[in-house]
Design a protein around this motif. Structure first.
Motif, short mmCIF file in Angstrom:
data_model
loop_
_atom_site.label_atom_id
_atom_site.label_comp_id
_atom_site.label_asym_id
_atom_site.label_seq_id
_atom_site.Cartn_x
_atom_site.Cartn_y
_atom_site.Cartn_z
N GLY A 290 -6.80 18.46 28.51
CA GLY A 290 -6.15 17.53 28.91
C GLY A 290 -6.33 15.92 28.06
O GLY A 290 -5.82 15.00 27.92
N VAL A 291 -8.43 15.81 28.24
CA VAL A 291 -8.13 14.66 28.19
C VAL A 291 -8.46 14.67 26.61
O VAL A 291 -7.88 13.33 26.17
CB VAL A 291 -10.14 14.42 28.34
CG1 VAL A 291 -10.90 13.44 27.66
CG2 VAL A 291 -9.60 14.11 29.91
N ALA A 292 -8.21 15.57 25.74
CA ALA A 292 -8.38 15.66 23.98
C ALA A 292 -6.96 15.69 23.67
O ALA A 292 -6.82 14.37 22.61
CB ALA A 292 -8.72 17.10 23.55
N SER A 293 -6.28 16.00 25.00
CA SER A 293 -5.17 15.67 24.40
C SER A 293 -4.27 14.49 24.35
O SER A 293 -3.65 13.67 23.56
CB SER A 293 -4.15 16.49 25.54
OG SER A 293 -2.41 16.07 24.69
N VAL A 373 -0.69 22.78 33.60
CA VAL A 373 -0.14 21.27 33.48
C VAL A 373 -1.49 20.55 33.35
O VAL A 373 -0.95 19.46 32.98
CB VAL A 373 0.66 21.47 34.52
CG1 VAL A 373 1.25 19.52 34.32
CG2 VAL A 373 1.90 21.53 34.68
N ALA A 374 -2.22 21.07 33.70
CA ALA A 374 -3.80 19.83 33.56
C ALA A 374 -3.64 19.80 32.20
O ALA A 374 -4.35 18.77 31.33
CB ALA A 374 -4.48 20.39 34.51
N LYS A 375 -3.63 20.73 31.09
CA LYS A 375 -3.60 20.56 29.43
C LYS A 375 -3.01 20.05 29.44
O LYS A 375 -3.74 18.98 27.63
CB LYS A 375 -3.04 21.85 28.92
CG LYS A 375 -3.87 23.12 29.41
CD LYS A 375 -3.49 24.19 28.40
CE LYS A 375 -2.12 24.62 28.09
NZ LYS A 375 -0.97 25.46 29.76
N SER A 376 -2.19 18.93 29.84
CA SER A 376 -1.15 18.04 29.16
C SER A 376 -0.98 16.25 29.22
O SER A 376 -0.81 15.96 29.16
CB SER A 376 0.58 17.96 29.96
OG SER A 376 0.11 17.91 30.94
N GLY A 472 -13.64 16.88 27.11
CA GLY A 472 -12.44 16.44 26.26
C GLY A 472 -13.11 15.54 24.67
O GLY A 472 -12.24 16.21 23.76
N GLN A 473 -13.81 14.71 24.86
CA GLN A 473 -14.46 14.39 24.03
C GLN A 473 -15.34 15.56 22.67
O GLN A 473 -14.39 15.46 21.26
CB GLN A 473 -15.40 13.44 23.62
CG GLN A 473 -15.59 12.64 22.43
CD GLN A 473 -14.59 11.48 22.34
OE1 GLN A 473 -14.20 10.59 22.96
NE2 GLN A 473 -14.64 11.37 20.65
N GLU A 474 -15.82 15.62 23.20
CA GLU A 474 -15.72 17.51 22.35
C GLU A 474 -15.52 19.07 21.73
O GLU A 474 -15.20 18.74 20.70
CB GLU A 474 -17.42 18.07 23.45
CG GLU A 474 -17.56 19.44 22.31
CD GLU A 474 -18.46 20.35 23.23
OE1 GLU A 474 -18.33 21.93 22.94
OE2 GLU A 474 -18.73 19.86 24.70
N ILE A 475 -14.39 18.16 22.57
CA ILE A 475 -12.48 19.61 22.07
C ILE A 475 -11.82 18.26 21.27
O ILE A 475 -11.78 19.46 19.46
CB ILE A 475 -11.88 18.96 23.07
CG1 ILE A 475 -12.98 19.93 23.70
CG2 ILE A 475 -10.75 19.84 22.63
CD1 ILE A 475 -12.08 21.01 25.13
N PHE A 476 -11.57 16.65 20.82
CA PHE A 476 -11.36 16.04 20.16
C PHE A 476 -11.84 16.19 18.94
O PHE A 476 -11.24 16.54 17.96
CB PHE A 476 -11.03 14.66 20.78
CG PHE A 476 -11.10 13.98 19.74
CD1 PHE A 476 -9.55 13.99 19.53
CD2 PHE A 476 -11.83 13.45 18.80
CE1 PHE A 476 -9.14 12.68 18.47
CE2 PHE A 476 -10.93 12.02 18.61
CZ PHE A 476 -9.96 11.62 18.45
#
Length: 509
Positions: A290-293, A373-376, A472-476
């Motif tokens: 969700g952070v990356a999204s 839903v947390a993915k969003s 989230g930054q790592e995923i981004f």
């Protein structure tokens, strides 16, 4: 009573009457979270009561209702399928009440992509052999095999490979209903996908899904890199393979002219999926995604949430973020369609979670959906699309689909996703050509066992105290690397040949 175990459980919201075990906790252990003594042994990812819960009382996780107790539950007692059921879950949709626009990113980030004639950008440069019907599937594979044996692509180093897209439908169906329209959108979306540098479209000739209808009266590809034929018209298998190889060479010449060039992150469209979820999914991988999204949206890009049957019971969290009442209502219309769809097929929305989900600690669809839903993230819900419908708005969007992962991903790719991300707690072995897939593990134990298949471990949020923001930054950052050509684990292993699964709606005749 054993010593106080201060780091083995987590209560996610002060209003929760359950906590989540972060490690195996034995019967008789005193747990700091809730200050309770465990009455039974509880496995990692599973729930236990931190307060008395009466039969019929709501069980609360994330500050949200995940079901109702089917019997009295004492503090320290394991909470799962034996004492927790669905119950009433009516929600206040409060359309657009909590919509907040995210700040626009101040830094300009780019990836190395393939710029297409229609303005979109691909993350891969494959040639697709797309079939209109199952009857042409074998010939499509024969052509791909013949191209490989003849080393056809040796002369075209910029082409990533040849992908036969085969399926089990296209005939034995009505030519004018919801199922036909869904398949038509799916095939058209793949034919136009920016990860394909060219398409060879093959039919049998007599099927319901006619090649002439797919290509007639429209410009499928602005670059002209599309050829089509039918087996019956070409004169059979051998002649179609021979003609197909000739056509592939011409397509490859066009596709080979494409090279990677800088493109803004705003040209990324990322389909978000979760499968084999567990009790950690809503704590680690999904909120980190969700952070990356949100980072993608802040950079002007697009993220797609799907799996309508797996947001059931959490749809109110999305309607409250809708950019308008109309968008919120579009989502609820799809939820109502699903309630009718499952009922007329003698199913129930709570048939989900799966046995694997339950072994991982999830009990009801409400609990699973709240974690999904947390993915969003927190971005506004910009619009709601049908399965395989072309996405034309930027930001966070929803695309209707089943929860069956290959089918849902097929729809997202048809809608334009040029990158897929997949969170899993139990493990997943799949890939989705022509679109690369990034897999994220929810727990460190599974990541350690399946590290050759997993791209990122989000379990270290629990095991090592990594923050959601950092993960989230790592995923981004991985999104950018994979979009620029770095291979994901599923690509390295060669997955993607059997995961094209169009959604079949309606009678097979």
């Amino acid at each position: 009573m054993t010593e106080d175990k201060t780091q083995t459980a987590l209560r996610l919201n002060r209003n929760d009457n359950i906590a989540i075990a972060l490690d195996k906790i034995g019967a008789g252990d005193l747990v700091h979270e809730g200050n309770v003594t465990l009455l039974q042994s509880v496995q990692p990812g599973h729930k236990f009561a931190v307060a008395p819960i009466k039969s019929g009382q709501n069980v609360v996780r994330y500050g949200q209702i995940i079901g109702q107790a089917t019997q009295d539950i004492a503090p320290g007692e394991h909470v799962h399928v034996h004492n927790l059921g669905m119950g009433d879950h009516a929600q206040d949709y409060a359309h657009s009440r909590d919509t907040k626009v995210l700040d626009v990113a101040t830094d300009t980030r780019t990836f190395q992509g393939y710029h297409r004639a229609d303005g979109r950008v691909g993350t891969r440069n494959y040639i697709g052999i797309l079939t209109s019907v199952n009857c042409s599937g074998s010939v499509a594979k024969f052509i791909a095999e013949a191209a490989e044996k003849s080393n056809l692509l040796d002369d075209f180093p910029n082409v990533d490979g040849i992908v036969p897209i085969t399926h089990g439908t296209g005939c034995g169906m009505s030519g004018e209903n919801e199922g036909y329209d869904t398949l038509f959108r799916t095939l058209s979306g793949y034919a136009q996908h920016p990860n394909f540098g060219g398409i060879l479209l093959i039919g049998l000739g007599c099927e319901v899904m006619q090649i002439a209808d797919l290509v007639g009266g429209q410009s499928i590809r602005a670059d002209g890199a599309l050829r089509y034929m039918t087996i019956q018209q070409e004169g059979g298998t051998r002649k179609t393979i021979q003609k197909g190889l000739e056509q592939l060479r011409g397509i490859a010449e066009l596709a080979n002219t494409a090279t990677r060039q800088p493109a803004p992150v705003s040209e990324l469209t990322i389909g978000m999926q979760c499968g084999g979820s567990d009790g950690y999914s809503g704590i680690t991988a999904n909120p980190a995604l969700g952070v990356a999204s949100d980072l993608i949206v802040r950079h002007g890009g697009t993220t797609i949430l799907s799996e309508t049957s797996e947001i059931y019971g959490a749809e109110h969290l999305l309607t409250r973020r809708a950019v308008s009442v109309e968008v919120g209502e579009k989502l609820i219309d799809r939820v109502r369609w699903w309630e009718d769809y499952t009922a007329r097929n003698k199913g129930e929305m709570d048939n989900n979670p799966s046995p694997g989900n339950k072994r991982g600690g999830l009990t009801t669809i409400l609990e699973k959906s709240l974690g999904a839903v947390a993915k969003s993230g927190n971005a506004p819900l910009t619009d709601v699309y049908l399965f395989g419908e072309k996405i034309y708005k930027k930001g966070f969007v929803f695309m209707d689909s089943p929860g069956f992962d290959p089918c849902s991903v097929t729809g997202q790719i048809a809608s334009g996703a040029n990158l897929i991300v997949f969170t899993t707690g139990r493990g997943s072995v799949s890939g989705y050509m022509p679109t690369p897939c990034v897999k994220i593990a929810t727990n460190t134990d599974m990541y350690s066992r399946l590290s050759e298949d997993m791209d990122i471990n989000a379990g270290d949020i629990i095991s090592d105290g990594v923050s959601l923001a950092d993960k989230g930054q790592e995923i981004f950052e991985m999104f950018i690397r994979i979009a620029s050509g770095e291979q994901s684990k599923s690509e390295q292993l060669g997955y993607g040949g059997v995961e094209f699964v169009p959604w079949q709606i309606g009678a097979v005749m």
